[in-house]
Design a protein around this motif. Structure first.
Motif, PDB file in Angstrom:
ATOM      1  N   THR A   1      22.917  78.766  11.963  1.00  0.00           N
ATOM      2  CA  THR A   1      24.329  78.755  12.362  1.00  0.00           C
ATOM      3  C   THR A   1      24.475  79.097  13.843  1.00  0.00           C
ATOM      4  OG1 THR A   1      24.563  81.054  11.676  1.00  0.00           O
ATOM      5  CG2 THR A   1      25.163  79.376  10.054  1.00  0.00           C
ATOM      6  N   HIS A   2      25.659  78.914  14.364  1.00  0.00           N
ATOM      7  CA  HIS A   2      25.996  79.231  15.756  1.00  0.00           C
ATOM      8  C   HIS A   2      25.083  78.480  16.729  1.00  0.00           C
ATOM      9  CE1 HIS A   2      28.566  82.242  14.042  1.00  0.00           C
ATOM     10  NE2 HIS A   2      27.541  82.846  13.479  1.00  0.00           N
ATOM     11  N   GLY A   3      24.818  77.210  16.420  1.00  0.00           N
ATOM     12  CA  GLY A   3      24.016  76.370  17.299  1.00  0.00           C
ATOM     13  C   GLY A   3      22.511  76.499  17.117  1.00  0.00           C
ATOM     14  N   ASN A   4      22.060  77.305  16.178  1.00  0.00           N
ATOM     15  CA  ASN A   4      20.622  77.460  15.921  1.00  0.00           C
ATOM     16  C   ASN A   4      20.196  76.485  14.835  1.00  0.00           C
ATOM     17  OD1 ASN A   4      20.116  79.834  17.670  1.00  0.00           O
ATOM     18  ND2 ASN A   4      21.641  80.737  16.306  1.00  0.00           N
ATOM     19  N   GLY A   5      18.990  75.987  14.959  1.00  0.00           N
ATOM     20  CA  GLY A   5      18.512  74.952  14.054  1.00  0.00           C
ATOM     21  C   GLY A   5      17.692  75.474  12.895  1.00  0.00           C
ATOM     22  N   ARG A   6      16.908  74.549  12.332  1.00  0.00           N
ATOM     23  CA  ARG A   6      16.073  74.846  11.172  1.00  0.00           C
ATOM     24  C   ARG A   6      14.604  74.962  11.530  1.00  0.00           C
ATOM     25  NH1 ARG A   6      18.591  70.563   6.891  1.00  0.00           N
ATOM     26  NH2 ARG A   6      20.661  71.460   6.856  1.00  0.00           N
ATOM     27  N   LYS A   7      14.282  74.840  12.795  1.00  0.00           N
ATOM     28  CA  LYS A   7      12.894  74.987  13.237  1.00  0.00           C
ATOM     29  C   LYS A   7      12.798  76.232  14.087  1.00  0.00           C
ATOM     30  CE  LYS A   7      11.764  70.140  13.047  1.00  0.00           C
ATOM     31  NZ  LYS A   7      11.184  68.995  13.728  1.00  0.00           N
TER      32      LYS A   7
ATOM     33  N   ALA B   1      17.092  71.337   2.313  1.00  0.00           N
ATOM     34  CA  ALA B   1      17.550  72.508   3.043  1.00  0.00           C
ATOM     35  C   ALA B   1      16.346  73.425   3.231  1.00  0.00           C
ATOM     36  CB  ALA B   1      18.679  73.202   2.300  1.00  0.00           C
ATOM     37  N   ARG B   2      15.677  73.251   4.342  1.00  0.00           N
ATOM     38  CA  ARG B   2      14.439  73.985   4.613  1.00  0.00           C
ATOM     39  C   ARG B   2      14.399  74.450   6.054  1.00  0.00           C
ATOM     40  NH1 ARG B   2      11.296  72.979   0.385  1.00  0.00           N
ATOM     41  NH2 ARG B   2      11.570  71.069  -0.763  1.00  0.00           N
TER      42      ARG B   2
ATOM     43  N   VAL C   1      18.942  85.011  10.276  1.00  0.00           N
ATOM     44  CA  VAL C   1      17.750  85.224  11.082  1.00  0.00           C
ATOM     45  C   VAL C   1      16.507  85.071  10.218  1.00  0.00           C
ATOM     46  CG1 VAL C   1      18.919  86.769  12.698  1.00  0.00           C
ATOM     47  CG2 VAL C   1      17.761  87.730  10.697  1.00  0.00           C
ATOM     48  N   LEU C   2      15.399  84.867  10.895  1.00  0.00           N
ATOM     49  CA  LEU C   2      14.115  84.784  10.220  1.00  0.00           C
ATOM     50  C   LEU C   2      13.205  85.868  10.783  1.00  0.00           C
ATOM     51  CD1 LEU C   2      12.392  82.058   8.684  1.00  0.00           C
ATOM     52  CD2 LEU C   2      11.033  83.129  10.453  1.00  0.00           C
ATOM     53  N   ARG C   3      12.498  86.531   9.907  1.00  0.00           N
ATOM     54  CA  ARG C   3      11.523  87.549  10.287  1.00  0.00           C
ATOM     55  C   ARG C   3      10.202  87.206   9.631  1.00  0.00           C
ATOM     56  NH1 ARG C   3      14.495  91.918  12.378  1.00  0.00           N
ATOM     57  NH2 ARG C   3      16.643  91.967  11.660  1.00  0.00           N
TER      58      ARG C   3
END
Length: 166
Positions: A131-137, A40-41, A108-110
């Motif tokens: 979530t909501h269709g957003n990925g891990r990259k 999980a990254r 979110v990522l900041r």
């Protein structure tokens, strides 16, 4: 027909083989389960447009935040800091506990870069992830700050002095 002694030997061999293999299946399954959790990254790159080199004492910081709250304050799920990150683009990876992620919420990522304890570059918008269709990259574009905003001391962010001399 198989002699009685040979039957006993075959039974012992089969029982021995099964008893040797069965314990291996438990840890292998547990290791597989643990490796899924460790996978999980969030990975990505952070950059900025200005053609400015970072100093060797620069510190890169990326945070994974849960941003669904209505009061505007995001809960930090995980934060990573890297001293002397090199020059942009800065590759980063944030390992997180997937049990803390709720598919109904927004994450979110900041990203930020500090030099001499002062905020020099920061993302001016949050990059949605997970979530909501957003990925891990994710790719994060940071903007240059005036450098007089926040400064850090011992990992704590300190607001600037509100008074200035003319």
């Amino acid at each position: 027909m198989i002699p009685r002694a040979l039957k006993r030997i075959l039974i012992v061999v089969i029982v021995f083989a099964v008893s040797c293999v069965a314990p291996l299946q438990g840890p292998v399954f547990a290791a597989t389960k643990a490796s899924k959790a460790s996978k999980a990254r969030i990975t990505g790159f952070a950059t900025y447009r200005e053609r400015i080199a970072l100093s060797p004492d620069a510190v890169f910081e990326a945070t994974l935040e849960e941003a669904s709250r209505t009061d505007g304050h995001a809960e930090i799920i995980k934060k990573v800091r890297r001293r002397s990150p090199g020059q942009v683009p800065i590759a980063f990876e944030i390992a997180y506990d997937p049990r803390r992620i709720d598919a109904r919420r927004t994450y979110v990522l900041r990203a930020s870069i500090y030099e001499d304890g002062r905020l020099r570059f920061t993302s001016d918008h949050a990059s949605p992830v997970l979530t909501h269709g957003n990925g891990r990259k994710v790719s994060v574009l940071m903007r240059r700050t005036s450098g007089e905003g926040r400064r850090t001391t011992g990992g704590h962010t300190v607001a600037p002095h509100s008074h200035r001399r003319p």
